[in-house]
Design a protein around this motif. Structure first.
Motif, PDB file in Angstrom:
ATOM      1  N   GLN A 473      -0.057   1.946 -16.034  1.00 25.62           N
ATOM      2  CA  GLN A 473       0.965   1.085 -15.437  1.00 25.62           C
ATOM      3  C   GLN A 473       1.383   1.611 -14.064  1.00 25.62           C
ATOM      4  O   GLN A 473       1.588   0.831 -13.123  1.00 25.62           O
ATOM      5  CB  GLN A 473       2.180   1.006 -16.358  1.00 25.62           C
ATOM      6  CG  GLN A 473       3.085  -0.159 -16.069  1.00 25.62           C
ATOM      7  CD  GLN A 473       2.421  -1.498 -16.397  1.00 25.62           C
ATOM      8  OE1 GLN A 473       1.789  -1.649 -17.439  1.00 25.62           O
ATOM      9  NE2 GLN A 473       2.540  -2.455 -15.499  1.00 25.62           N
ATOM     10  N   ASP A 474       1.474   2.926 -13.938  1.00 27.40           N
ATOM     11  CA  ASP A 474       1.837   3.517 -12.648  1.00 27.40           C
ATOM     12  C   ASP A 474       0.796   3.202 -11.585  1.00 27.40           C
ATOM     13  O   ASP A 474       1.135   2.972 -10.417  1.00 27.40           O
ATOM     14  CB  ASP A 474       1.987   5.034 -12.789  1.00 27.40           C
ATOM     15  CG  ASP A 474       3.172   5.430 -13.671  1.00 27.40           C
ATOM     16  OD1 ASP A 474       4.063   4.585 -13.879  1.00 27.40           O
ATOM     17  OD2 ASP A 474       3.186   6.585 -14.135  1.00 27.40           O
ATOM     18  N   MET A 508       5.031  -4.955 -19.058  1.00 24.07           N
ATOM     19  CA  MET A 508       5.476  -3.583 -18.840  1.00 24.07           C
ATOM     20  C   MET A 508       5.854  -3.344 -17.380  1.00 24.07           C
ATOM     21  O   MET A 508       6.748  -2.540 -17.080  1.00 24.07           O
ATOM     22  CB  MET A 508       4.388  -2.594 -19.264  1.00 24.07           C
ATOM     23  CG  MET A 508       4.262  -2.408 -20.772  1.00 24.07           C
ATOM     24  SD  MET A 508       5.801  -1.898 -21.607  1.00 24.07           S
ATOM     25  CE  MET A 508       6.161  -0.357 -20.751  1.00 24.07           C
ATOM     26  N   LYS A 512       9.265  -1.612 -16.337  1.00 26.96           N
ATOM     27  CA  LYS A 512       9.267  -0.292 -15.701  1.00 26.96           C
ATOM     28  C   LYS A 512       9.632  -0.323 -14.215  1.00 26.96           C
ATOM     29  O   LYS A 512      10.183   0.651 -13.693  1.00 26.96           O
ATOM     30  CB  LYS A 512       7.888   0.370 -15.852  1.00 26.96           C
ATOM     31  CG  LYS A 512       7.561   0.825 -17.252  1.00 26.96           C
ATOM     32  CD  LYS A 512       6.309   1.701 -17.259  1.00 26.96           C
ATOM     33  CE  LYS A 512       6.531   3.020 -16.543  1.00 26.96           C
ATOM     34  NZ  LYS A 512       5.378   3.937 -16.681  1.00 26.96           N
ATOM     35  N   ASP A 513       9.283  -1.413 -13.537  1.00 26.71           N
ATOM     36  CA  ASP A 513       9.478  -1.484 -12.085  1.00 26.71           C
ATOM     37  C   ASP A 513      10.203  -2.778 -11.703  1.00 26.71           C
ATOM     38  O   ASP A 513       9.673  -3.614 -10.963  1.00 26.71           O
ATOM     39  CB  ASP A 513       8.128  -1.412 -11.378  1.00 26.71           C
ATOM     40  CG  ASP A 513       7.409  -0.103 -11.644  1.00 26.71           C
ATOM     41  OD1 ASP A 513       7.823   0.916 -11.064  1.00 26.71           O
ATOM     42  OD2 ASP A 513       6.452  -0.096 -12.440  1.00 26.71           O
ATOM     43  N   THR A 569       6.262   2.065 -25.319  1.00 31.41           N
ATOM     44  CA  THR A 569       5.414   1.214 -24.470  1.00 31.41           C
ATOM     45  C   THR A 569       5.238  -0.173 -25.066  1.00 31.41           C
ATOM     46  O   THR A 569       4.236  -0.840 -24.812  1.00 31.41           O
ATOM     47  CB  THR A 569       4.046   1.882 -24.260  1.00 31.41           C
ATOM     48  OG1 THR A 569       3.445   2.156 -25.538  1.00 31.41           O
ATOM     49  CG2 THR A 569       4.179   3.172 -23.476  1.00 31.41           C
TER      50      THR A 569
END
Length: 649
Positions: A473-474, A508, A512-513, A569
């Motif tokens: 994901q990063d 996700m 997350k972002d 997750t």
């Protein structure tokens, strides 16, 4: 400071149907002698049929066409005869009632015969059906010898425990009689040798994959190698093809990062030290090109498809064709046993869908046969290039960037399009309808080949194990930030989108972002990893028990050992953190990601987020098979993007 780009202009853009409708032309293939060309054509609102063109006279004959279904695949049995199967392009997964079936016909349309049933008929009412093969009989991907009326076909099976299996039948296409091929173990796939005879099988027993070779000297099967199918091994390999002299060509990493093509040492059961062909920065992917019992070259796929020619005459021909067709990749395919001067040419680029042409090496005549997506004009399409950026831990990530056709390159609204799989290669320098559609509407499109993707080496693939929602994901977020830093993307107008695993990554990403992504589009996406393991009795899945027991714990996560990670997750368990506009679309007949993934997520998100939209195509499976649904979906995507990131804020 960069000026903000204007809102996307749609007035001159091609219609959605130009990208996502079924094409009336779907490819062509030369006969073994090169005198004839078989083409898939569906003109004048008729179902896709199979036509044969005599190249010297240009006389065309429609040799097979049905009123209630389409021709799906075909192969030349020999110079006089074709075998084909069907596919119904008007029905989604839910409404399919028939298998592809199997048929043969001569190139002049005579001696038509059905070889396999299209459905499971327990009570066969006529003598005509009594000798037909069962509905689960399929063509192989290999053409075989093409020098008699005999072919090999697959008798496919499936078990919930181990998944797909494949027995082999030797079939006489004139009388329909078939004889099974004896073999050890449960075969998953077969490889025919240079004479079109079965020579290699791949078996899978739980998690152990084995390659077995039928030694022509002893007529006994022997194991070449066994290894863990999911973890691999240092010297594991995958078979590609047999050469004209009986040599086995294989693809292997052999201790390297990127795989290469090797000529395997069958006598000593080992890989040679030296590879034959390697691709700079890419795993080897391709096929052998054989004509007149000679290995002329290798079709390769690095950033784009191309050819490495060993034969000087073919090198010269490639140079000539490239001069006649500048600005495109041009793939030349000679006949396997030529008795004429014709070769087939496939021409394409990032802006141009595939064109099929024939070239006569004696008369120098180059003629177009047909083109896929004929409404698309190259001038209306945007450029696509492969870039590399560094993830936050230093890993190099490839990414495809497609820009609008109007030349705009700066401060654009950006769609981060995440590929499914995830253990596949996502992009290529080719015309791809989803990215080009979005670019035609004024969006930059970034497609990261995040860790876990295949095709770029073992290190990138291995780095993705057990990284769903984490480093994978990063990588995607780092790609979006790279696009901002390079000036391509407006940081306030970024949307994340994708199907299947790409749908999971979309969810996700929003969680997350939240400051990076202003909206998300998820179709047929996983919403919870535990649902993949235990989907419930009502929603059936096609994931085998062996995959869940041996594959998923290694590549995704163990339900027991990694329980806390799977919770952390899970988009479903964190649905209240999704506050951005979200478009969800699922197929009611999806057996890869059953619709309960979407229904549960939608119920969870909408309690706190009024900006979530739901689409259900009840007849569809894992993706949209029907043009009406593809056109409807992408029309909704266009409106959703325009509303949320289409104009500068």
């Amino acid at each position: 400071m960069l000026a903000a780009a204007a809102a996307p202009v749609h007035a001159a853009a091609p219609p959605i149907s130009a990208f996502f409708d079924n094409s009336p032309f779907n490819g062509a293939m030369l006969s073994p002698d090169g005198r004839y060309l078989a083409a898939f054509i569906g003109a004048n609102d008729k179902r896709d049929g199979l036509a044969v063109v005599e190249l010297d006279t240009l006389k065309a004959t429609m040799v097979a066409q049905f009123s209630d279904t389409d021709i799906g695949r075909a192969q030349w049995v020999n110079n006089e005869r074709l075998m084909f199967s069907t596919t119904d392009k008007t029905r989604g997964q839910r409404d399919l009632r028939y298998a592809p079936g199997l048929y043969v016909v001569d190139r002049d349309g005579k001696h038509y015969r059905q070889l396999a049933l299209r459905r499971n008929e327990f009570l066969r009412s006529s003598d005509d059906n009594r000798d037909l093969l069962p509905w689960h009989t399929f063509m192989l991907d290999q053409a075989g010898a093409q020098d008699s009326d005999y072919v090999y076909v697959a008798d496919a099976g499936y078990s919930k425990e181990s998944g797909n299996s494949e027995d082999l039948l030797r079939l006489n296409t004139r009388n329909g009689k078939a004889v099974p091929v004896d073999h050890p173990g449960t075969a998953r796939s077969w490889l025919l040798d240079q004479n079109g005879e079965p020579r290699l099988i791949t078996t899978l027993d739980k998690n152990i994959e084995s390659l077995l070779y039928l030694d022509p000297a002893t007529q006994q099967w022997r194991t070449l190698i066994s290894f863990d199918a999911y973890k691999g091994s240092a010297n594991s390999f995958s078979p590609l093809a047999f050469g004209p002299d009986g040599a086995l060509y294989v693809i292997s990493n052999a201790g390297r990062d990127q795989s290469a093509l090797y000529r395997y040492d069958l006598k000593n059961n080992q890989l040679p030290k030296q590879h034959m062909v390697e691709l700079d920065g890419f795993d080897f992917r391709g096929k052998l090109i054989i004509s007149k019992q000679r290995l002329l070259g290798v079709r390769i796929h690095s950033d784009a498809e191309g050819t490495v020619w060993f034969d000087p005459a073919m090198q010269a021909l490639q140079k000539l064709i490239d001069g006649r067709l500048p600005g495109t990749a041009n793939l030349i395919t000679p006949p396997t046993r030529p008795e004429s001067a014709w070769v087939l040419v496939e021409s394409y680029s990032d802006k141009q869908p595939r064109r099929y042409l024939v070239y006569n090496t004696e008369t120098k005549r180059l003629s177009e046969v047909g083109r896929v997506a004929a409404q698309i004009k190259a001038a209306d399409m945007g450029p696509c290039e492969l870039y590399y950026y560094k993830a936050r831990d230093g890993l190099q990530i490839p990414a495809w960037l497609t820009l609008p056709p109007d030349g705009a390159q700066k401060n654009l609204p950006l769609v981060v399009l995440v590929h499914g799989g995830p253990w596949v290669r996502g992009g290529s320098w080719d015309w791809r309808p989803d990215a080009e559609f979005l670019a035609s509407r004024g969006y930059a499109v970034l497609e990261p080949e995040f860790r876990g993707s295949t095709g770029y080496g073992w290190q990138l693939f291995r780095a993705g194990w057990k990284q769903w929602g984490l480093k994978m994901q990063d990588d995607i977020a780092d790609g979006a930030r790279w696009a901002i830093a390079q000036g391509y993307a407006d940081s306030q107008r970024i949307c994340i989108a994708g199907a299947s695993y790409g749908g999971y990554a979309t969810l996700m990403g929003l969680i997350k972002d939240p400051d990076l992504y202003k909206c998300g589009i998820n179709w047929v996406g996983v919403s919870d990893i535990n649902l993949m393991y235990d989907g419930g009795w009502f929603y059936s899945s096609d994931l085998s028990s062996d995959w869940k027991q041996y594959g998923m714990p290694v590549l995704i996560g163990d339900q027991v050992k990694d329980a806390e990670q799977l919770k952390a997750t899970s988009p479903l368990l964190q649905a209240n953190r999704i506050t951005q506009p979200l478009l969800l679309a699922y197929g009611g007949a999806d057996m890869r990601v059953p619709i309960n993934h979407g229904l549960k997520l939608y119920d969870a998100v909408k309690t706190s987020n009024p900006k979530v939209e739901w689409i259900e195509y009840s007849e569809e499976g894992h993706g949209w098979a029907l043009p009406k649904n593809r056109i409807d979906f992408w029309g909704r995507v266009e409106k959703f993007l325009d509303k949320n990131i289409g104009s500068p804020k």
